[in-house]
Design an enzyme around this catalytic site. Structure first.
Site, PDB file in Angstrom:
ATOM      1  N   SER A  97       1.389  -9.893  -1.005  1.00  0.00           N
ATOM      2  CA  SER A  97       1.089  -8.461  -0.887  1.00  0.00           C
ATOM      3  C   SER A  97       1.455  -7.872   0.472  1.00  0.00           C
ATOM      4  O   SER A  97       1.714  -6.672   0.578  1.00  0.00           O
ATOM      5  CB  SER A  97      -0.392  -8.229  -1.174  1.00  0.00           C
ATOM      6  OG  SER A  97      -1.198  -9.070  -0.366  1.00  0.00           O
ATOM      7  N   GLU A 126      -9.906   6.818   3.657  1.00  0.00           N
ATOM      8  CA  GLU A 126     -10.802   5.885   4.333  1.00  0.00           C
ATOM      9  C   GLU A 126      -9.994   4.630   4.611  1.00  0.00           C
ATOM     10  O   GLU A 126      -9.011   4.348   3.936  1.00  0.00           O
ATOM     11  CB  GLU A 126     -11.995   5.548   3.444  1.00  0.00           C
ATOM     12  CG  GLU A 126     -11.765   4.420   2.420  1.00  0.00           C
ATOM     13  CD  GLU A 126     -10.750   4.746   1.323  1.00  0.00           C
ATOM     14  OE1 GLU A 126     -10.533   5.953   1.061  1.00  0.00           O
ATOM     15  OE2 GLU A 126     -10.184   3.821   0.738  1.00  0.00           O
ATOM     16  N   LYS A 160       0.804  -1.224   0.000  1.00  0.00           N
ATOM     17  CA  LYS A 160       0.000   0.000   0.000  1.00  0.00           C
ATOM     18  C   LYS A 160       0.842   1.281   0.000  1.00  0.00           C
ATOM     19  O   LYS A 160       0.433   2.302  -0.530  1.00  0.00           O
ATOM     20  CB  LYS A 160      -0.959  -0.003   1.184  1.00  0.00           C
ATOM     21  CG  LYS A 160      -2.073  -1.027   1.007  1.00  0.00           C
ATOM     22  CD  LYS A 160      -3.337  -0.619   1.697  1.00  0.00           C
ATOM     23  CE  LYS A 160      -4.501  -1.480   1.265  1.00  0.00           C
ATOM     24  NZ  LYS A 160      -4.388  -2.890   1.712  1.00  0.00           N
TER      25      LYS A 160
END
Ligand code: PLP
Length: 394
Positions: A377, A111, A89
């Site tokens: 990930s 968010e 991310k």
């Protein structure tokens, strides 16, 4: 490229920008400037040096020998779990905050569901000395205490959302409302390949560093830059988009994506959006959505908070519809078993999301010479409690 976004912001019939009138100017300003900013020398050099020195890129491409033996192929793991903050991310939040600064914005909102995107956003806001407000459903705040504390320590304001089920989609609505109230000075950092155009394309480009590195690393390891298979999990679709981006037009490369089956796609407790979803509008884009007969978005379920999203990035909806990617559901129990297997065979504890990608491996028959690249990930630190609760006696 035929699989990337067209000039109107669509991937085939999916995508677009369905935003309230008051946000039109913000989205339009971003649409007309993002490519110029991202292609500028000043952006590129700052982004690249932060990815290298702050995130720790390139992330390794690791030939997993024992797993390869188990599945009869040459299995490489793309180690996004080794990035700063523990997942892919951060590739996106660093890029978006650099864009926000170049657009003259002073305030960042985001968010978050599980808190991973919130932490990655709060991290880059601390780094860049920007005000940061993260919207999070109250239910999620209770479930993800540690991430809430991390965001606060990083200096972000975590704004509890008490509407609806108090989870991700309610937090998203609140973030959009905030953006409508402060369109001039606020930049909304979206955490996946979702939202109105140009967000899905911008996020895919920022994450495409993953496949750019895979090309170079495979060339070193295998003497050719393309794999036979790419495997990744999809929530909104950002790590998957980054993994496949530079291979989309290369038909030699098969793409297999894992979506969260939950307790089973027929059980009513699932987040298998592509398998179940009908077309609808969510988060400003036209895509597959899990909805009831009245078009109301249904609460999805997955053991993995990062995959627990009732939509899917429009790029993936199109790849699935056109048959360019196969999307397979992986259920909670299959993901848990896959996480234990990777841990015991390779000494790598994956995030529950990544464990869904690993859950694909028993479902595919490979040839021994097949080169398979699977993106891990994120790391499993945040999921240890869940793992221990499910396997007290492995
Ligand atoms: C958030 C998250 C995901 C899901 O998001 P995508 O946008 O689909 O990549 C997957 N893995 C990890 C570790 C995450 O934190």
């Amino acid at each position: 490229m035929k699989w990337t976004v067209d000039e109107n912001g669509y991937y085939g019939e999916f995508g677009g920008a369905y935003v309230p009138e008051i946000l039109y100017k913000c989205v339009e300003d971003l649409r007309t400037t993002y490519l110029n900013v991202m292609q500028s020398e000043s952006f590129r050099s700052e982004y690249e040096s932060l990815l290298r020195d702050y995130v720790g890129r390139p992330s390794p491409l690791y030939l997993a020998k024992r797993m390869s033996e188990r599945y009869g192929c040459r299995l490489y793991l793309k180690r996004e779990d080794l990035n700063h903050t523990g997942a892919h991310k951060i590739n996106n939040t660093i890029g978006q905050i650099l864009i926000a600064r170049r657009l003259g914005k002073r305030r960042i909102i985001a968010e978050t569901g599980a808190g991973q995107h919130g932490v990655a956003t709060a991290t880059v806001c601390a780094l860049m000395n920007m005000e940061c407000v993260v919207y999070m459903g109250e239910t999620d705040m209770e479930r993800q205490r540690v991430n809430v504390e991390k965001m606060k320590m990083l200096g972000a304001k975590v704004q509890p959302v008490i509407a609806g089920n108090r989870t991700l989609k309610d937090a998203t609505s609140e973030a959009i409302r905030d953006w409508c109230r402060h369109p001039a000075d606020t930049f909304y950092i979206i955490g996946s390949t979702v939202g109105p155009h140009p967000y899905p394309d911008m996020v895919a480009r920022l994450q495409s560093v993953i496949s750019e590195e895979i090309r170079q690393q495979l060339l070193t390891h295998e003497g050719r830059s393309h794999p036979d298979y790419l495997v990744a999990c999809v929530g909104g679709g950002s790590n998957a988009a980054g993994t496949i981006y530079h291979y989309l037009d290369d038909e030699r490369v098969k793409i297999i994506l894992a979506e969260a089956g939950g307790l089973g796609v027929e059980s009513g407790k699932t987040a298998a959006t592509i398998r179940l979803g009908q077309t609808g509008i969510i988060h400003g884009a036209r895509t597959y959505v899990i909805q009831n007969e009245d078009g109301q978005i249904e609460e999805p379920y997955s053991i993995s908070a990062g995959l627990d999203y009732p939509g899917i990035g429009p790029i993936h909806a199109n790849l699935a519809l056109q048959g360019r990617a196969s999307v397979l559901p992986v259920n909670d129990d299959e993901a848990l078993a896959a996480a234990y297997e990777l841990t015991r065979l390779e000494g790598i504890i994956p995030a529950l999301e990544s464990a869904h990608a690993l859950g694909i491996l028993p479902k595919v028959t490979f040839r021994p010479e097949d080169v398979v690249v699977l993106t891990v990930s994120g790391r499993g630190d945040k999921d240890i409690e869940t793992y221990l609760n499910h396997f007290t006696n492995p």
